[in-house]
Write an enzyme that holds these catalytic residues in place. Structure first.
Site, PDB file in Angstrom:
ATOM      1  N   CYS A  78       0.837  -1.207  -0.056  1.00 14.77           N
ATOM      2  CA  CYS A  78       0.045  -0.123   0.135  1.00 14.77           C
ATOM      3  C   CYS A  78       0.940   1.332   0.070  1.00 14.77           C
ATOM      4  CB  CYS A  78      -1.016   0.006   1.144  1.00 14.77           C
ATOM      5  SG  CYS A  78      -2.256   1.135   0.968  1.00 14.77           S
ATOM      6  N   HIS A 165      -4.130  -4.976   0.579  1.00 14.26           N
ATOM      7  CA  HIS A 165      -3.296  -5.379   1.929  1.00 14.26           C
ATOM      8  C   HIS A 165      -3.252  -6.919   1.833  1.00 14.26           C
ATOM      9  CE1 HIS A 165      -2.738  -1.684   3.881  1.00 14.26           C
ATOM     10  NE2 HIS A 165      -3.783  -1.000   3.372  1.00 14.26           N
ATOM     11  N   GLU A 167      -2.362  -8.996   3.796  1.00 12.67           N
ATOM     12  CA  GLU A 167      -2.430  -9.526   5.484  1.00 12.67           C
ATOM     13  C   GLU A 167      -4.009  -9.530   6.074  1.00 12.67           C
ATOM     14  OE1 GLU A 167      -1.702  -4.811   5.719  1.00 12.67           O
ATOM     15  OE2 GLU A 167      -1.334  -6.358   4.424  1.00 12.67           O
TER      16      GLU A 167
END
Length: 507
Positions: A78, A165, A167
């Site tokens: 990001c 993202h 994660e």
């Protein structure tokens, strides 16, 4: 020990990156973007996190990337990806529409970062800027419906950037992407396991502590119990544990936890200081004052007992990794560590050194280590319980009578969760005694008695929480049980507030 460094630019998801990498059995550490260690042979790769900043902000994080670019693999997430593009001659602009939420990632060509990833998969976006032009030697490796440069690689380098993202849970193949980076690109061995942590930690503790004596305040919670077990395995009777009854524990908890610890073979002193705590709390209603009195009284009691052990050289603490991370902000190292890291200045007073066996672990890792150590589920899966105990669940003045009422209500609620097989699906639960009375009818008589509130939440780390959707039949059963069995309660309510805006505890 080989590791991945994560440079934190202030993203709310930074700890999540670390947890996902640790789930791949690879060790990693988080550092502020402007306060990270020199790159050594142990460092196998670097991840640049997201950020609430724009690359065009006046105070935008802008570290010197020459420390590692082209030398070791980089994954920029990001803001990190936008920083790479901006820093090396690309163009980053404010998006016409805020790119937030689910998107479909389309992989353009075969790439090691996306090995065994579906050609089209769901990813999660959360940014206001976007890369509209990549630098000359950057090549696009994936796009979405609205973002041309969703992922890129620098040619002839193991440097990658993604504007989504990987994660977060909503990126369906995010774990695979992170695993590809740390295992296939950084060539890390997936050997960071509970058993390897236990083996290395016990060895390090033995080497560091030798024949020194260590004192530890046990709370009955997961962190202090796992820390005590590791230390006990390393130095045996040279660990002296102190468990203080502040009179604000759950029903029968002092006796039950003390017995559990003795069964585990721990060298433990049980101190009943309930009279002193209650005397100090007499007449106090302000929640913050209550917290301070409880904290100071605990320090006084612990210090008095610890001073009797005049040959102790170390104070052990159950500090875990989130505490360590939070004590150093992304604006630079913090001048002070949060107060809960220390037992109120006791190390300085007694000239004690600090030992923190769990300071590298997240909460879920502490539980996995505890399971590997054979700690009973009754302790390992125990809900978090606040340090001030029932003192902050009794709104208003804390008295013996009110503690007894709340202990009975709480015991019925918690035991009921267990009986209905709901305990493990709830992150934290407890009862609150409200400082109001309400009219009721019992038999043919009018009553004017107290109100109990029940609180149960689901969460992963306590930072955010949703109220638990407990079954109606369970709530009905527990309400009837409490009103029928606990003298002094004639009304039960259920708290349906989430965090934020509410907090988990009422005080």
């Amino acid at each position: 020990m080989e590791k991945i460094l994560i440079l934190d630019f202030g993203s709310q998801y930074t700890q999540l990156i670390a947890r996902r990498i640790r789930e791949a059995n690879v060790y990693c550490e988080i550092f502020p973007y402007n306060h990270f260690p020199a790159i050594s042979d142990e460092v196998k790769g670097v991840i640049l996190s997201g950020s609430p900043f724009s690359v065009h902000s006046r105070n935008a994080p802008n570290p010197d990337l020459s420390h590692f670019r082209g030398k070791i693999p980089i994954l920029a997430v990001c803001y990190g990806a936008q920083l790479l593009a901006h820093h090396f001659g690309g163009e980053v602009q404010r998006s016409q529409t805020r790119e937030y939420g689910r998107a479909t990632l389309s992989i353009l060509n075969e790439n090691i970062l996306f090995k065994e990833i579906a050609k089209h998969s769901q990813v999660w976006m959360s940014h206001g800027d976007t890369i509209i032009k990549l630098p000359e030697n950057f090549k696009i490796i994936a796009r979405t419906e609205t973002i041309e440069n969703a992922a890129f690689q620098i040619e002839n380098e193991k440097t990658f950037g993604v504007q989504f993202h990987p994660e977060v849970f909503h990126t369906t193949e995010g774990n695979k992407i992170l695993r590809n980076f740390v295992i296939n690109i950084c060539q890390c061995k997936d050997s960071w396991t509970p058993s390897s942590f236990i083996e290395s930690t016990i060895s390090e503790l033995r080497e560091k502590l030798q024949n020194d004596k260590v004192i530890l305040a046990l709370s009955g919670g997961v962190d202090s119990t796992v820390a005590a077990t590791l230390l006990h395995k390393a130095i045996n009777k040279n660990l002296i544990c102190i468990f203080v009854d502040n009179g604000l524990l759950r029903k029968d908890e002092f006796k039950e936890v003390l017995e559990s610890y003795k069964k585990m073979g721990l060298n433990i002193l049980g101190i009943d200081a309930s009279n002193l705590f209650l005397e100090n709390l007499k007449g106090v209603e302000n929640p913050e004052v209550k917290r301070k009195i409880i904290g100071k009284t605990f320090i006084d009691v612990f210090e008095k007992e610890a001073l009797k052990l005049n040959d102790a050289k170390w104070l052990a603490q159950g500090t875990i990794y989130p505490d360590v991370i939070e004590s150093v902000s992304v604006a630079g190292p913090s001048a002070t560590i949060k107060s809960h890291h220390n037992v109120g200045g006791l190390p300085e007073k007694m000239n004690l050194k600090i030992i923190e066996p769990l300071r590298l672990l997240f909460k879920d890792e502490v539980r996995r280590v505890g399971a590997e150590l054979g700690i009973e589920n009754s302790i390992l899966k125990r809900h978090p319980f606040p340090g001030p105990g029932l003192g902050i669940r009794i709104l208003g003045e804390v008295t013996r009578e009110r503690i007894k009422i709340l202990q009975e209500v709480d015991a019925l609620f918690i035991n009921g969760l267990r009986e209905f097989n709901l305990y493990d699906s709830v992150w934290q639960a407890g009862a609150i005694l409200l400082p109001i009375k309400s009219v009721g009818v019992m038999g043919d008589e009018r009553t004017y008695e107290q109100v109990a509130a029940l609180r149960a939440v689901t969460s992963t780390d306590g930072m955010t929480a949703d109220w638990a959707l407990l079954p109606h039949n369970f709530l009905s059963h527990i309400s009837n049980l409490i009103i029928n069995q606990v003298r002094g309660i004639n009304r039960v309510v259920y708290d349906i507030s989430s965090k934020p805006p509410a907090t988990i505890e009422w005080e």
